[in-house]
Design a protein around this motif. Structure first.
Motif, PDB file in Angstrom:
ATOM      1  N   GLN B  29       0.859  -1.173   0.000  1.00 17.72           N
ATOM      2  CA  GLN B  29       0.000   0.000   0.000  1.00 17.72           C
ATOM      3  C   GLN B  29       0.901   1.231   0.000  1.00 17.72           C
ATOM      4  O   GLN B  29       1.753   1.374   0.872  1.00 17.72           O
ATOM      5  N   ILE B  30       0.711   2.097  -0.993  1.00 19.75           N
ATOM      6  CA  ILE B  30       1.536   3.305  -1.074  1.00 19.75           C
ATOM      7  C   ILE B  30       0.712   4.483  -0.575  1.00 19.75           C
ATOM      8  O   ILE B  30      -0.397   4.714  -1.035  1.00 19.75           O
ATOM      9  N   HIS B  31       1.273   5.203   0.392  1.00 15.01           N
ATOM     10  CA  HIS B  31       0.554   6.356   0.936  1.00 15.01           C
ATOM     11  C   HIS B  31       0.907   7.584   0.117  1.00 15.01           C
ATOM     12  O   HIS B  31       2.061   7.980   0.059  1.00 15.01           O
ATOM     13  N   THR B  32      -0.077   8.154  -0.549  1.00 19.96           N
ATOM     14  CA  THR B  32       0.157   9.349  -1.368  1.00 19.96           C
ATOM     15  C   THR B  32      -0.715  10.487  -0.846  1.00 19.96           C
ATOM     16  O   THR B  32      -1.638  10.251  -0.069  1.00 19.96           O
ATOM     17  N   PRO B  33      -0.419  11.703  -1.267  1.00 21.33           N
ATOM     18  CA  PRO B  33      -1.235  12.838  -0.818  1.00 21.33           C
ATOM     19  C   PRO B  33      -2.707  12.692  -1.236  1.00 21.33           C
ATOM     20  O   PRO B  33      -3.591  13.278  -0.621  1.00 21.33           O
ATOM     21  N   ASP B  36      -4.463   6.376  -0.190  1.00 17.45           N
ATOM     22  CA  ASP B  36      -3.634   5.173  -0.221  1.00 17.45           C
ATOM     23  C   ASP B  36      -3.883   4.392  -1.506  1.00 17.45           C
ATOM     24  O   ASP B  36      -5.018   4.138  -1.882  1.00 17.45           O
ATOM     25  N   VAL B  37      -2.794   4.016  -2.159  1.00 14.83           N
ATOM     26  CA  VAL B  37      -2.888   3.218  -3.374  1.00 14.83           C
ATOM     27  C   VAL B  37      -2.547   1.772  -3.032  1.00 14.83           C
ATOM     28  O   VAL B  37      -1.451   1.492  -2.544  1.00 14.83           O
ATOM     29  N   GLN B  38      -3.494   0.858  -3.266  1.00 21.56           N
ATOM     30  CA  GLN B  38      -3.204  -0.555  -3.035  1.00 21.56           C
ATOM     31  C   GLN B  38      -2.580  -1.086  -4.319  1.00 21.56           C
ATOM     32  O   GLN B  38      -3.250  -1.676  -5.159  1.00 21.56           O
ATOM     33  N   GLY B  57       0.704  -7.106 -17.702  1.00 18.30           N
ATOM     34  CA  GLY B  57      -0.444  -6.252 -17.399  1.00 18.30           C
ATOM     35  C   GLY B  57      -0.167  -4.875 -17.958  1.00 18.30           C
ATOM     36  O   GLY B  57       0.990  -4.524 -18.220  1.00 18.30           O
ATOM     37  N   GLU B  58      -1.223  -4.104 -18.147  1.00 14.94           N
ATOM     38  CA  GLU B  58      -1.041  -2.759 -18.677  1.00 14.94           C
ATOM     39  C   GLU B  58      -0.202  -1.910 -17.727  1.00 14.94           C
ATOM     40  O   GLU B  58      -0.059  -2.239 -16.550  1.00 14.94           O
ATOM     41  N   SER B  59       0.265  -0.801 -18.246  1.00 15.90           N
ATOM     42  CA  SER B  59       0.992   0.151 -17.419  1.00 15.90           C
ATOM     43  C   SER B  59       0.109   0.585 -16.240  1.00 15.90           C
ATOM     44  O   SER B  59      -1.073   0.838 -16.420  1.00 15.90           O
ATOM     45  N   GLY B  60       0.683   0.593 -15.055  1.00 13.94           N
ATOM     46  CA  GLY B  60      -0.077   1.015 -13.878  1.00 13.94           C
ATOM     47  C   GLY B  60      -0.753  -0.120 -13.140  1.00 13.94           C
ATOM     48  O   GLY B  60      -1.434   0.096 -12.146  1.00 13.94           O
ATOM     49  N   SER B  61      -0.545  -1.361 -13.617  1.00 13.44           N
ATOM     50  CA  SER B  61      -1.238  -2.466 -12.959  1.00 13.44           C
ATOM     51  C   SER B  61      -0.499  -2.946 -11.708  1.00 13.44           C
ATOM     52  O   SER B  61      -1.020  -3.786 -10.983  1.00 13.44           O
ATOM     53  N   GLY B  62       0.681  -2.443 -11.459  1.00 10.72           N
ATOM     54  CA  GLY B  62       1.378  -2.768 -10.216  1.00 10.72           C
ATOM     55  C   GLY B  62       2.552  -3.716 -10.390  1.00 10.72           C
ATOM     56  O   GLY B  62       3.082  -4.222  -9.411  1.00 10.72           O
ATOM     57  N   LYS B  63       2.990  -3.922 -11.639  1.00 10.87           N
ATOM     58  CA  LYS B  63       4.070  -4.876 -11.888  1.00 10.87           C
ATOM     59  C   LYS B  63       5.388  -4.420 -11.267  1.00 10.87           C
ATOM     60  O   LYS B  63       6.084  -5.199 -10.619  1.00 10.87           O
ATOM     61  N   SER B  64       5.712  -3.152 -11.466  1.00 12.69           N
ATOM     62  CA  SER B  64       6.981  -2.666 -10.924  1.00 12.69           C
ATOM     63  C   SER B  64       6.972  -2.662  -9.409  1.00 12.69           C
ATOM     64  O   SER B  64       7.954  -3.023  -8.762  1.00 12.69           O
ATOM     65  N   VAL B  65       5.851  -2.242  -8.844  1.00 10.83           N
ATOM     66  CA  VAL B  65       5.756  -2.234  -7.385  1.00 10.83           C
ATOM     67  C   VAL B  65       5.890  -3.668  -6.867  1.00 10.83           C
ATOM     68  O   VAL B  65       6.597  -3.919  -5.889  1.00 10.83           O
ATOM     69  N   LEU B  66       5.280  -4.621  -7.565  1.00  5.79           N
ATOM     70  CA  LEU B  66       5.412  -6.031  -7.176  1.00  5.79           C
ATOM     71  C   LEU B  66       6.886  -6.450  -7.194  1.00  5.79           C
ATOM     72  O   LEU B  66       7.398  -6.997  -6.214  1.00  5.79           O
ATOM     73  N   ASN B 295      -8.806   4.042 -11.168  1.00  5.26           N
ATOM     74  CA  ASN B 295      -8.139   4.870 -10.171  1.00  5.26           C
ATOM     75  C   ASN B 295      -7.812   3.991  -8.970  1.00  5.26           C
ATOM     76  O   ASN B 295      -8.700   3.432  -8.342  1.00  5.26           O
ATOM     77  N   MET B 296      -6.523   3.879  -8.662  1.00  4.97           N
ATOM     78  CA  MET B 296      -6.126   2.904  -7.657  1.00  4.97           C
ATOM     79  C   MET B 296      -6.324   3.383  -6.224  1.00  4.97           C
ATOM     80  O   MET B 296      -6.101   2.648  -5.277  1.00  4.97           O
ATOM     81  N   VAL B 297      -6.726   4.638  -6.071  1.00  4.46           N
ATOM     82  CA  VAL B 297      -7.042   5.110  -4.720  1.00  4.46           C
ATOM     83  C   VAL B 297      -8.434   4.611  -4.321  1.00  4.46           C
ATOM     84  O   VAL B 297      -8.681   4.272  -3.169  1.00  4.46           O
TER      85      VAL B 297
END
Ligand SMILES: Nc1ncnc2c1ncn2[C@@H]1O[C@H](COP(=O)(O)OP(=O)(O)O)[C@@H](O)[C@H]1O
Ligand code: SF4
Ligand SMILES: [Mg+2]
Lengths: 317, 349
Positions: B29-33, B36-38, B57-66, B295-297
């Motif tokens: 979970q990333i805390h942003t202003p 929170d983005v899961q 997965g498409e861009s923004g699907s969470g691959k890099s964070v994974l 929107n991931m928030v």
């Protein structure tokens, strides 16, 4: 590289020409009549006229400027107008080392303080250390250096007695004594610069730390210290180096407040004193030297970008 | 990276030893202003020695964070919260001390980044990128490290390695730079390589060379690879298994052949339709998937793909579908799972 350097030198020569002309003009606008300065009040008009004629003040401005510039290029800045009459260059040569040393020491201290502070701040940006350091920097910047100087003198010289209050010992006399006397003035100079450098470097470090190559260095198992010093610092230092150059150039001519507080015989005292007595050759000469140093410092800074960033080095070939 | 029966056998043999990577209900979970983005939302899988998992997965699907959470580069702190477990070579990544983590990074796991322009420090020579970790982490002296660095460059197919050591990153082409990044990741012969879009920034012919290089290195060094891409075409023929990610979750996972043959999730189907074909004339726009990732928030309540799904029904937006095993003729298909109420190609269900 060679061609760039040549181009830069050409540009700098042009800048110097403009600055020297400006200085020359400015000084001709000084309210004091040099003839009166030299002879004192209450002489015959003809006597004043004779002095003016002798100094060449009756020639048209462009002619006077070219005369002055011609001698200046050969290293002859003339003699002081106000007694004791000496070579302007000799006076400058006595004052300049003081100012250069103060500026260099002050900048050195500022770098020594600000680099670790900025790193500490940027490493956990937004954390407690960062907030304390940022607030501290802001506080230091908001205190006039005159006040900071007085405070430092009160604490370290008067109360604790760790350092002398005034006086100057030349580097050639004793290195230890010289540094001992230069420490407090340099500290006063370093204070505000430290705050500036810390803020600038912190911001640039935070940007750099988000780069992939920082993550890549981490992913190789490099330590935080290694990453800070070896990966992050150099690419983050450009704004600070620019600021450093400007400060260094500026300080050599204008450590006036510090020179005044500590009664030091530097360039600031020299120019102010000469301006007060109407010693126009002295002012012209000193300002020209300051301008030359300023311009050379900036040339050095420009060249250092190439050392810091290999891409710039190649781009200029 | 092959689907021959020998490889299959080898893989099932490998599965019996300790897996190189175990990911268990991982959440980041990333805390942003803005809230929170899961970014990673309950992902589990294992990866054995020599195996390749494609994560698509498409861009923004969470691959890099994974990928970065698996590495332990992203971990619980002021800006994010990580729960679940990651075991690399049996080590619980998120329970390691800072120095143990550095040891892990310098040893068991390596990472390749998307953009070789930004993954190399512009003010450092290629050689330094390689030798600094060899010296700091392997305790080599300068000549040893330099010799090893040249070896590594040769290993990743860079000609004249000795000369390259003294060059700066900007003096190399994109493909060469990515080879350097790979060499960096391989310096300590990791058991696991996480390659995050290793070819996305490169042009097509170079892409193939880099993927071939990774396959060869895997054969030679026996490492497991997590191959991340937004393009199913990139992992086709390269991955043993594929996990399709959407909005932080795995929506379908299967052996590569099964997934390409008969995808069950509508999103996988759409991704397959979006693979660029070689016979297509250049610059023709692909059948891109309509709409944008959520929107991931504040993601949609039920199935996160519902707003874009051509098969969506009213029940899709009630509760999120769970990732369940696929069935064929009443029998569970091994290794194939998907999260959808109305799957495609699922005649036997
Ligand atoms: N450092 C970050 N700060 C805030 N949000 C982030 C950060 N990194 C990733 N995200 C968000 O997490 C989600 C997943 O991002 P990412 O893993 O980069 O996607 P992918 O690699 O699949 O393109 C996105 O919604 C992105 O906006
Ligand atoms: S659950 Fe419904 S909305 Fe989601 S993918 Fe399946 S059919 Fe589409
Ligand atoms: Mg990514």
């Amino acid at each position: 590289m060679g061609r760039t350097l040549l181009k830069r030198v050409g540009e700098l020569a042009a800048v110097l020409l403009i600055v020297s002309f400006g200085t020359f003009m400015l000084v001709s606008l000084l309210p004091n009549d040099p003839a009166v300065v030299i002879l004192g009040e209450g002489r015959e008009p003809a006597e004043y006229e004779a002095v003016r004629e002798e100094l060449g003040l009756n020639d048209p401005l462009p002619v006077r400027y070219l005369d002055w510039l011609g001698s200046a290029v050969t290293g002859d800045l003339g003699e002081t107008v106000v007694p004791p009459v000496t070579d302007v260059l000799d006076r400058v040569a006595a004052a300049l080392p003081v100012s250069v040393e103060l500026a260099v020491l002050g900048m050195g201290m500022a770098l020594l303080f600000s680099i670790p502070l900025a790193m500490w701040s940027a490493y956990r940006a937004g954390g407690r250390v960062d907030r304390v350091i940022s607030a501290g920097a802001f506080g230091v910047l908001s205190v006039p250096s005159f006040l900071a100087g007085l405070l430092i003198i009160m604490v370290f010289a008067n109360q604790l007695g760790w350092f002398p209050r005034a006086q100057w010992v030349r580097l050639s006399e004793s290195i230890g004594d010289n540094l001992y006397h230069a420490f407090l003035p340099a500290l006063v100079i370093a204070l505000a610069e430290t705050a500036l450098f810390t803020r600038i470097l912190r911001n640039d470090l935070i940007t750099t730390l988000q780069e992939d190559f920082i993550l890549a260095a981490k992913a190789k198992g490099m330590s935080a210290r290694h990453i800070m010093f070896s990966d992050a610092l150099r690419p983050s230092s450009f704004s600070m180096i620019t600021l450093l150059g400007i400060s260094l150039g500026r300080l050599i001519g204008s450590t006036v407040i510090v020179e005044y507080l500590f009664a030091l015989p530097g360039m600031g005292s020299l120019v102010i004193g000469a301006a007060n007595t109407g010693d126009f050759t002295m002012v012209q000469g000193a300002v020209l030297v300051i301008a030359v140093i300023y311009v050379l410092t900036n040339l050095l800074i420009d060249l250092s970008y190439g050392v810091l960033d290999p891409r710039i080095r190649r781009a200029h070939v | 990276m092959s689907s021959s029966s020998a490889a299959l056998q080898e893989r099932s043999g490998a599965a019996r030893e300790t897996p190189v990577l175990v990911v268990d209900d991982l959440r980041t979970q990333i805390h942003t202003p803005h809230g929170d983005v899961q970014a990673v939302d309950g992902i589990s899988f294992t990866l054995g020695r020599g195996e390749t998992l494609g994560v698509v997965g498409e861009s923004g699907s969470g691959k890099s964070v994974l990928g970065r959470t698996i590495m332990g580069l992203y971990t619980t702190g002021p800006t994010m919260t990580v729960t679940g477990r990651v075991l690399i070579a049996g080590k619980d990544v998120h329970a390691l001390s800072a120095s143990e983590l550095r040891e892990l990074w310098g040893g068991d796991v390596g990472m390749v980044f998307q953009d070789p322009m930004t993954a190399l420090n512009p003010v450092k020579k290629v050689g330094v990128h390689l030798t600094e970790s060899l010296r700091k982490r392997r305790g080599m002296n300068r000549p040893q490290a330099k010799a090893r660095a040249a070896e590594l460059l040769a290993l990743v197919g860079i000609p004249e390695p000795r000369r390259r050591l003294d060059q700066y990153p900007h003096e190399l082409s994109g493909g060469m730079r990515q080879r350097v990044v790979i060499a960096m990741a391989l310096a300590n012969e990791p058991a696991l390589l996480i390659a995050d879009e290793p070819t996305t920034a490169l042009d097509v012919t170079v892409q193939r060379q880099i993927l071939d290089l990774l396959a060869r290195l895997q054969d030679e060094l026996g490492m497991a690879i997590m191959l991340i891409s937004h393009n199913l075409g990139v992992v086709a023929g390269r991955a043993d298994r594929v996990a399709v990610m959407y909005a932080g979750r795995v929506v379908e996972t299967a052996d590569a052949a099964a997934l390409f043959d008969a995808p069950h999730h509508p999103y996988t189907e759409a991704l397959l339709e979006a693979i660029p074909r070689l016979h297509q004339p250049p610059h023709v726009r692909l059948a891109a998937i309509d709409g944008a990732p959520p929107n991931m928030v504040a993601p949609p309540v039920g199935c996160r793909f519902a707003p874009r799904c051509r098969y969506a029904q009213p029940d899709c937006t009630e509760a999120p579908p769970s990732l369940d095993p696929a069935m064929a003729n009443g029998v569970v298909t091994p290794g194939h799972s998907f999260a959808c109420y109305h799957p495609v190609n699922a005649g036997g269900q």
